[in-house]
Design a protein around this motif. Structure first.
Motif, mmCIF file in Angstrom:
data_model
loop_
_atom_site.group_PDB
_atom_site.id
_atom_site.type_symbol
_atom_site.label_atom_id
_atom_site.label_comp_id
_atom_site.label_asym_id
_atom_site.label_seq_id
_atom_site.Cartn_x
_atom_site.Cartn_y
_atom_site.Cartn_z
ATOM 1 N N LEU A 207 -9.805 11.137 1.679
ATOM 2 C CA LEU A 207 -9.648 10.542 0.536
ATOM 3 C C LEU A 207 -7.962 10.108 0.668
ATOM 4 O O LEU A 207 -7.677 9.004 0.235
ATOM 5 C CB LEU A 207 -9.787 11.244 -0.711
ATOM 6 N N VAL A 208 -7.061 11.023 1.041
ATOM 7 C CA VAL A 208 -5.568 10.703 1.232
ATOM 8 C C VAL A 208 -5.656 9.597 2.163
ATOM 9 O O VAL A 208 -4.970 8.562 2.065
ATOM 10 C CB VAL A 208 -5.002 11.726 1.580
ATOM 11 N N ALA B 60 -7.784 7.324 3.303
ATOM 12 C CA ALA B 60 -8.401 6.133 2.575
ATOM 13 C C ALA B 60 -7.506 5.551 1.703
ATOM 14 O O ALA B 60 -7.206 4.212 1.608
ATOM 15 C CB ALA B 60 -9.673 6.388 2.063
ATOM 16 N N THR B 61 -6.771 6.294 0.817
ATOM 17 C CA THR B 61 -5.889 5.725 -0.208
ATOM 18 C C THR B 61 -4.563 5.293 0.556
ATOM 19 O O THR B 61 -4.054 3.816 0.250
ATOM 20 C CB THR B 61 -5.298 6.949 -1.052
ATOM 21 N N PHE B 62 -4.179 5.922 1.645
ATOM 22 C CA PHE B 62 -3.001 5.186 2.419
ATOM 23 C C PHE B 62 -3.386 3.983 2.970
ATOM 24 O O PHE B 62 -2.705 2.866 2.914
ATOM 25 C CB PHE B 62 -2.759 6.208 3.519
ATOM 26 N N GLY C 1 -5.765 1.629 2.099
ATOM 27 C CA GLY C 1 -5.812 1.043 0.970
ATOM 28 C C GLY C 1 -4.464 0.302 0.432
ATOM 29 O O GLY C 1 -4.438 -0.799 0.315
ATOM 30 N N SER C 2 -3.616 1.279 0.410
ATOM 31 C CA SER C 2 -2.340 1.139 -0.085
ATOM 32 C C SER C 2 -1.521 -0.218 0.785
ATOM 33 O O SER C 2 -1.105 -1.061 0.296
ATOM 34 C CB SER C 2 -1.392 2.165 -0.492
ATOM 35 N N TRP D 24 -3.252 -3.375 0.427
ATOM 36 C CA TRP D 24 -2.894 -4.260 -0.950
ATOM 37 C C TRP D 24 -1.576 -4.760 -0.696
ATOM 38 O O TRP D 24 -1.369 -5.784 -1.176
ATOM 39 C CB TRP D 24 -2.937 -2.820 -1.841
#
Length: 89
Positions: free
Chosen positions: A52-53, A55-57, A59-60, A63
């Motif tokens: 999750l971390v 994937a968030t990285f 995605g960030s 973005w």
């Protein structure tokens, strides 16, 4: 060569304890089975958290790239927050 293969096969077949761990073949109510199940769930939770971390990285970063490229394509005077900043002394 055939002797090595035969010896390896015999050693694997003689090792009864190597077939499965207590989670797979042990009794369901044994403390070792409960501990093993808790360890498996803990490791699965850590794996999900790390995924999750990551994937968030990703995605960030995606973005920020999309925001930066949209702002530079508009050619107006809106402030653009750069992805990377340099230190000025």
């Amino acid at each position: 060569m055939a002797l090595k293969i035969f010896t390896t096969a015999v050693l694997f077949l003689m090792a009864e304890g190597a077939f499965a761990c207590a989670t797979c073949s042990g009794t369901a109510d044994a403390p070792q089975t409960h501990g093993m199940n808790a360890g498996i769930l803990t490791l699965f939770g850590v794996l999900c958290l790390v995924g999750l971390v990551f994937a968030t990285f990703v995605g960030s970063i995606a973005w920020r790239i999309a925001r930066y490229s949209n702002a530079t394509q508009q050619h107006d005077d809106t402030p653009v927050v750069p992805v990377m900043t340099t230190l000025e002394f």
